[in-house]
Design a protein around this motif. Structure first.
Motif, PDB file in Angstrom:
ATOM      1  N   VAL A 268       0.921  -1.192   0.375  1.00 29.90           N
ATOM      2  CA  VAL A 268       0.134  -0.033  -0.352  1.00 29.90           C
ATOM      3  C   VAL A 268       0.825   1.257   0.402  1.00 29.90           C
ATOM      4  O   VAL A 268       1.509   1.655   1.005  1.00 29.90           O
ATOM      5  N   ILE A 269       0.704   2.088  -1.004  1.00 29.17           N
ATOM      6  CA  ILE A 269       1.878   3.064  -1.283  1.00 29.17           C
ATOM      7  C   ILE A 269       0.374   4.407  -1.112  1.00 29.17           C
ATOM      8  O   ILE A 269      -0.649   4.409  -1.740  1.00 29.17           O
ATOM      9  N   PHE A 270       1.187   5.284  -0.617  1.00 29.15           N
ATOM     10  CA  PHE A 270       0.625   6.848  -0.159  1.00 29.15           C
ATOM     11  C   PHE A 270       1.390   7.609  -0.951  1.00 29.15           C
ATOM     12  O   PHE A 270       2.260   7.856  -0.174  1.00 29.15           O
ATOM     13  N   ASN A 271       0.649   8.786  -1.657  1.00 33.77           N
ATOM     14  CA  ASN A 271       1.844   9.828  -2.329  1.00 33.77           C
ATOM     15  C   ASN A 271       0.949  11.350  -1.407  1.00 33.77           C
ATOM     16  O   ASN A 271      -0.113  11.425  -1.482  1.00 33.77           O
ATOM     17  N   SER A 272       1.974  11.460  -0.309  1.00 34.81           N
ATOM     18  CA  SER A 272       1.348  12.473   1.190  1.00 34.81           C
ATOM     19  C   SER A 272       2.044  13.623   0.878  1.00 34.81           C
ATOM     20  O   SER A 272       2.880  14.097   0.330  1.00 34.81           O
ATOM     21  N   LYS A 273       1.244  14.997   0.546  1.00 33.60           N
ATOM     22  CA  LYS A 273       2.117  16.402   0.686  1.00 33.60           C
ATOM     23  C   LYS A 273       2.407  16.850   1.478  1.00 33.60           C
ATOM     24  O   LYS A 273       2.115  16.134   2.525  1.00 33.60           O
ATOM     25  N   VAL A 274       3.298  17.130   1.588  1.00 38.48           N
ATOM     26  CA  VAL A 274       4.462  18.210   2.778  1.00 38.48           C
ATOM     27  C   VAL A 274       3.155  19.275   2.747  1.00 38.48           C
ATOM     28  O   VAL A 274       4.255  19.780   2.352  1.00 38.48           O
ATOM     29  N   VAL A 275       2.939  19.615   4.469  1.00 40.18           N
ATOM     30  CA  VAL A 275       2.051  20.315   4.460  1.00 40.18           C
ATOM     31  C   VAL A 275       3.066  21.732   4.635  1.00 40.18           C
ATOM     32  O   VAL A 275       3.992  21.441   5.869  1.00 40.18           O
ATOM     33  N   ASP A 276       3.096  23.271   3.421  1.00 34.31           N
ATOM     34  CA  ASP A 276       3.916  24.024   4.401  1.00 34.31           C
ATOM     35  C   ASP A 276       3.014  24.989   4.117  1.00 34.31           C
ATOM     36  O   ASP A 276       1.555  24.931   4.157  1.00 34.31           O
ATOM     37  N   ASP A 277       3.636  26.319   3.600  1.00 36.61           N
ATOM     38  CA  ASP A 277       2.628  27.209   3.535  1.00 36.61           C
ATOM     39  C   ASP A 277       1.666  27.422   2.724  1.00 36.61           C
ATOM     40  O   ASP A 277       0.437  27.594   2.376  1.00 36.61           O
ATOM     41  N   LEU A 278       2.200  27.487   1.431  1.00 37.63           N
ATOM     42  CA  LEU A 278       1.337  27.069  -0.020  1.00 37.63           C
ATOM     43  C   LEU A 278       0.438  26.426   0.448  1.00 37.63           C
ATOM     44  O   LEU A 278      -1.222  26.254  -0.477  1.00 37.63           O
ATOM     45  N   ILE A 279       0.451  25.262   1.120  1.00 37.30           N
ATOM     46  CA  ILE A 279      -0.548  23.757   0.875  1.00 37.30           C
ATOM     47  C   ILE A 279      -1.446  24.280   1.909  1.00 37.30           C
ATOM     48  O   ILE A 279      -2.451  24.100   1.474  1.00 37.30           O
ATOM     49  N   ARG A 280      -0.917  24.905   3.019  1.00 36.16           N
ATOM     50  CA  ARG A 280      -1.995  25.426   4.269  1.00 36.16           C
ATOM     51  C   ARG A 280      -2.839  26.217   4.034  1.00 36.16           C
ATOM     52  O   ARG A 280      -4.548  26.361   3.508  1.00 36.16           O
ATOM     53  N   GLU A 281      -2.681  27.384   2.898  1.00 32.98           N
ATOM     54  CA  GLU A 281      -3.636  28.510   1.944  1.00 32.98           C
ATOM     55  C   GLU A 281      -4.526  27.617   0.890  1.00 32.98           C
ATOM     56  O   GLU A 281      -5.416  28.202   0.426  1.00 32.98           O
ATOM     57  N   ARG A 282      -3.626  27.000   0.382  1.00 29.79           N
ATOM     58  CA  ARG A 282      -4.728  26.501  -0.632  1.00 29.79           C
ATOM     59  C   ARG A 282      -5.668  25.655  -0.824  1.00 29.79           C
ATOM     60  O   ARG A 282      -7.016  25.241  -0.705  1.00 29.79           O
TER      61      ARG A 282
END
Length: 246
Positions: A128-142
């Motif tokens: 089982v593989i998960f591509n997960s975003k690393v949360v930074d300011d850009l991702i928080r605002e998105r």
């Protein structure tokens, strides 16, 4: 499986979703030595394509019609089956390795486990593989934009970012082997917007608020870009069940 979540999103998914690190695939086959692989919830074939050079036979299982059109084009040498994860139609005991790449959270977990037991050969493996975003300011605002416009509430399914997936490690599988990889992808404005629109929760062109949603995403890109691009960072978790399912 939630078969209609990505209807109308296959083009954006295929063009703008990231692939997976070559190092991950190499590690997977070093661990399994699999000859026949079934990629379940294959989508447009992002992960399936990486399996083909490594395995003697690759079976790609996907229930969504829009995704299937891309899948057939992207993996012409694979056997493609239109079916849900819980009832694949694959013959009993015929598969060395089952993979689910950023798809497990859409499955009925217990029915998928039963199906894996049915189709796996003795000592077969499940990855089982998960591509997960690393949360930074850009991702928080998105994510905040998606919350306002789409009602986004976070990742679907049972997920934990603490040492991989806690549910898979502690409840679903026994004897799990875990590995983590990191990579990043640069996006221009259109691909940043397209990546966001490929998400299951994202608005579609006919939805109320779509134009405002896209405008907000473009404004965020203009605010955050560095010389015309932004970098999205990803963490990939892979968990291999040794010898099939629990």
């Amino acid at each position: 499986m939630n078969e209609d979540k990505f209807s109308g999103k296959a083009d954006d998914y295929d063009r703008y979703r990231p692939s997976y690190p070559t190092e991950l695939v190499n590690w997977l086959f070093e661990k399994t030595n699999a000859k026949t692989v079934a990629d379940i919830g294959a989508g447009t074939g992002k992960f399936t394509k990486l399996l083909i050079p490594k395995a003697e036979k690759v079976i790609a299982v996907e229930p969504n019609d829009d995704m299937l059109k891309k899948l057939y084009r992207n993996v012409p040498t694979a056997q493609v089956i239109k079916a849900p994860a819980e009832n694949t139609g694959i013959p009993d005991g015929s598969v060395d390795l089952v993979t689910a790449a950023t798809a497990f959270h859409w499955f009925d977990e217990e029915k998928f486990k039963t199906e894996c037991k049915r189709i796996l050969a003795p000592n077969g493996r499940v990855a089982v593989i998960f591509n997960s975003k690393v949360v930074d300011d850009l991702i928080r605002e998105r994510d905040e934009i998606s919350r306002i416009y789409c009602g986004y509430k976070g990742h679907a399914g049972k997920r934990s970012d603490n040492e991989g997936d806690a549910f898979l490690r502690n409840e679903y599988f026994a004897e799990v082997e875990y590995k983590e990889f990191e990579f990043s992808v640069s996006y221009d404005e259109d691909s940043f917007v397209g990546n966001t629109l490929s998400r299951s929760y994202a608005l579609k062109p006919d939805d109320i608020g779509y134009d405002g949603y896209v405008w907000e995403l473009r404004q965020l890109f203009k605010k955050m870009n560095d010389f015309g691009s932004v970098e999205l960072k990803y963490k990939v978790d892979i968990l291999i069940k040794i010898g099939g399912t629990k």
